[in-house]
Design a protein around this motif. Structure first.
Motif, PDB file in Angstrom:
ATOM      1  N   UNK A 196      -8.534   9.949   1.325  1.00  0.00           N
ATOM      2  CA  UNK A 196      -8.834   9.897   2.763  1.00  0.00           C
ATOM      3  C   UNK A 196      -7.588   9.649   3.605  1.00  0.00           C
ATOM      4  N   UNK A 197      -6.457   9.350   2.954  1.00  0.00           N
ATOM      5  CA  UNK A 197      -5.228   9.097   3.701  1.00  0.00           C
ATOM      6  C   UNK A 197      -5.189   7.750   4.389  1.00  0.00           C
ATOM      7  N   UNK A 198      -5.857   6.754   3.804  1.00  0.00           N
ATOM      8  CA  UNK A 198      -5.842   5.421   4.405  1.00  0.00           C
ATOM      9  C   UNK A 198      -4.442   4.814   4.308  1.00  0.00           C
ATOM     10  N   UNK A 199      -4.031   4.170   5.368  1.00  0.00           N
ATOM     11  CA  UNK A 199      -2.701   3.573   5.417  1.00  0.00           C
ATOM     12  C   UNK A 199      -2.762   2.142   4.892  1.00  0.00           C
ATOM     13  N   UNK A 200      -2.653   1.995   3.569  1.00  0.00           N
ATOM     14  CA  UNK A 200      -2.647   0.680   2.952  1.00  0.00           C
ATOM     15  C   UNK A 200      -1.875   0.749   1.647  1.00  0.00           C
ATOM     16  N   UNK A 201      -1.277  -0.352   1.196  1.00  0.00           N
ATOM     17  CA  UNK A 201      -0.491  -0.344  -0.042  1.00  0.00           C
ATOM     18  C   UNK A 201      -1.350   0.033  -1.244  1.00  0.00           C
ATOM     19  N   UNK A 202      -0.769   0.754  -2.180  1.00  0.00           N
ATOM     20  CA  UNK A 202      -1.514   1.205  -3.360  1.00  0.00           C
ATOM     21  C   UNK A 202      -2.027   0.029  -4.178  1.00  0.00           C
ATOM     22  N   UNK A 203      -1.261  -1.077  -4.213  1.00  0.00           N
ATOM     23  CA  UNK A 203      -1.681  -2.214  -5.042  1.00  0.00           C
ATOM     24  C   UNK A 203      -2.744  -3.083  -4.369  1.00  0.00           C
ATOM     25  N   UNK A 204      -3.174  -2.700  -3.160  1.00  0.00           N
ATOM     26  CA  UNK A 204      -4.203  -3.486  -2.462  1.00  0.00           C
ATOM     27  C   UNK A 204      -5.615  -3.030  -2.798  1.00  0.00           C
ATOM     28  N   UNK A 205      -5.727  -1.954  -3.557  1.00  0.00           N
ATOM     29  CA  UNK A 205      -7.056  -1.447  -3.917  1.00  0.00           C
ATOM     30  C   UNK A 205      -7.622  -2.268  -5.070  1.00  0.00           C
ATOM     31  N   UNK A 206      -8.635  -3.016  -4.760  1.00  0.00           N
ATOM     32  CA  UNK A 206      -9.327  -3.842  -5.741  1.00  0.00           C
ATOM     33  C   UNK A 206     -10.657  -4.267  -5.145  1.00  0.00           C
ATOM     34  N   UNK A 207     -11.597  -4.676  -5.989  1.00  0.00           N
ATOM     35  CA  UNK A 207     -12.897  -5.095  -5.440  1.00  0.00           C
ATOM     36  C   UNK A 207     -12.746  -6.207  -4.414  1.00  0.00           C
ATOM     37  N   UNK A 208     -13.527  -6.100  -3.356  1.00  0.00           N
ATOM     38  CA  UNK A 208     -13.537  -7.131  -2.322  1.00  0.00           C
ATOM     39  C   UNK A 208     -14.242  -8.369  -2.850  1.00  0.00           C
ATOM     40  N   UNK A 209     -13.635  -9.534  -2.658  1.00  0.00           N
ATOM     41  CA  UNK A 209     -14.280 -10.796  -3.007  1.00  0.00           C
ATOM     42  C   UNK A 209     -14.747 -11.466  -1.735  1.00  0.00           C
TER      43      UNK A 209
END
Length: 331
Positions: free
Chosen positions: A226-239
């Motif tokens: 989707x081209x979201x502007x966020x760091x690649x290492x920030x993708x993880x399940x939300x707590x």
């Protein structure tokens, strides 16, 4: 800072000015200089005036300006304060410069005096009268604006319902609907336990608007696609702690319907999301939101009674999923 300048404005309106060359003085000692003066009826007690005002130091530094805020000030004229010496002199479209010594403003309040308003300095108020109304006229105008606002909101809500129904019909979705208006479908069934309010959850998600725009995701492949502007290492399940208002009401309600390990689709009406305010560029006011959800894990926590889903979003806007997707929105 706004509260501080509000204090200055109120204090200045209630104090007397000392004489300075080039200014006229009223009977009570308020100093002023008429910049423009027009024929017509003068302002009276109980009139409601709408006016532009610029507050600045005598060194020409602007402290406050309604021109900058884009919204003029409004006040009902009362027979108190030294500005009542000034208002009866003014008519519609008049402009006036008023000088107020800071020594009179901070008399007895020296602890509130800022360095840029030293002793012996002045505050200047440049005012222009844009509208003069009787109290009856002003109240009628306000009531009309309120009625028009309610009608407009009702139209937006009706349009939202129409668009949501059209989306569901076009995509042939079979959904359940809760009393609050949350629509959902369980896509993957699980026999594990359901969460209780107060449990900490790990959640994977993809958030979309009904036109297909992905505005946030915890899944790297979806976010990058989707081209979201966020760091690649920030993708993880939300707590997050469910039932504590940490997320939008639609999430708090919907997650309590799922079992650990299950997957679902939520269609959340704006009244359970961001209502008339929207969120950032992607989530417009009165936007129904679609989430694909996976309840990855439940960590038992302190249990509290479940909050009923309301018709207004919680004051604290959702932490991710939505907050990261709309980084331009600040609180």
């Amino acid at each position: 800072m706004k509260k501080y300048f509000a204090f200055l404005l109120v204090a200045a309106f209630a104090t007397k000015a000392s004489a300075q060359n080039g200014f006229q003085r009223t009977a009570k000692g308020t100093e002023y200089r008429m910049l423009t003066h027009n024929p017509g009826d003068r302002i009276k007690v109980n009139d409601v005036i709408t006016f532009e005002v610029v507050q600045k130091t005598d060194k020409d530094s602007i402290l406050f300006s309604t021109y900058r805020t884009g919204r003029p000030a409004q006040a009902q004229i009362q027979p108190i304060g030294d500005l009542m010496d000034i208002f009866p002199l003014l008519t519609l479209k008049d402009s006036v410069l008023i000088k107020v010594p800071t020594d009179t403003i901070f008399n007895g309040h020296e602890d509130k005096r800022p360095p840029f308003l030293p002793k012996g300095s002045n505050l200047l108020f440049l005012m222009k009268i844009e509208k003069v109304q009787s109290l009856t006229e002003a109240m009628a105008e306000r009531d009309k604006e309120i009625a028009e606002g309610k009608a407009l909101i009702a139209k937006y809500q009706a349009d939202e319902t129409t668009n949501t129904d059209k989306y569901i019909a076009t995509n042939k979705l079979l959904l359940k609907t809760t009393p609050s208006g949350l629509k959902y479908k369980i896509n993957k069934v699980s026999v594990k336990r359901k969460p209780l309010a107060g449990d900490t959850l790990l959640v994977n998600y993809v958030g979309r608007t009904l036109d297909g725009k992905v505005f946030d995701s915890s899944i790297a492949a979806e976010g990058m696609k989707a081209g979201l502007q966020r760091p690649a290492d920030s993708y993880q399940p939300l707590q997050m702690v469910v039932g504590h208002g940490e997320v939008i009401p639609g999430w708090d309600e919907g997650l309590l319907l799922l079992n650990e390990g299950s997957k679902a689709t939520f269609i959340i009406p704006s009244k359970l999301a961001y209502a008339e305010k929207g969120a950032g560029d992607d989530i417009k006011p009165f936007s129904t939101l679609l989430f694909d959800i996976e309840l990855v894990k439940i960590k038992p926590g302190k249990h509290v009674p479940v909050k009923a889903a309301g018709t207004k979003p919680v004051k604290k806007v959702a932490k991710p999923p939505i907050k990261k997707a709309v980084a331009k929105k600040t609180s």
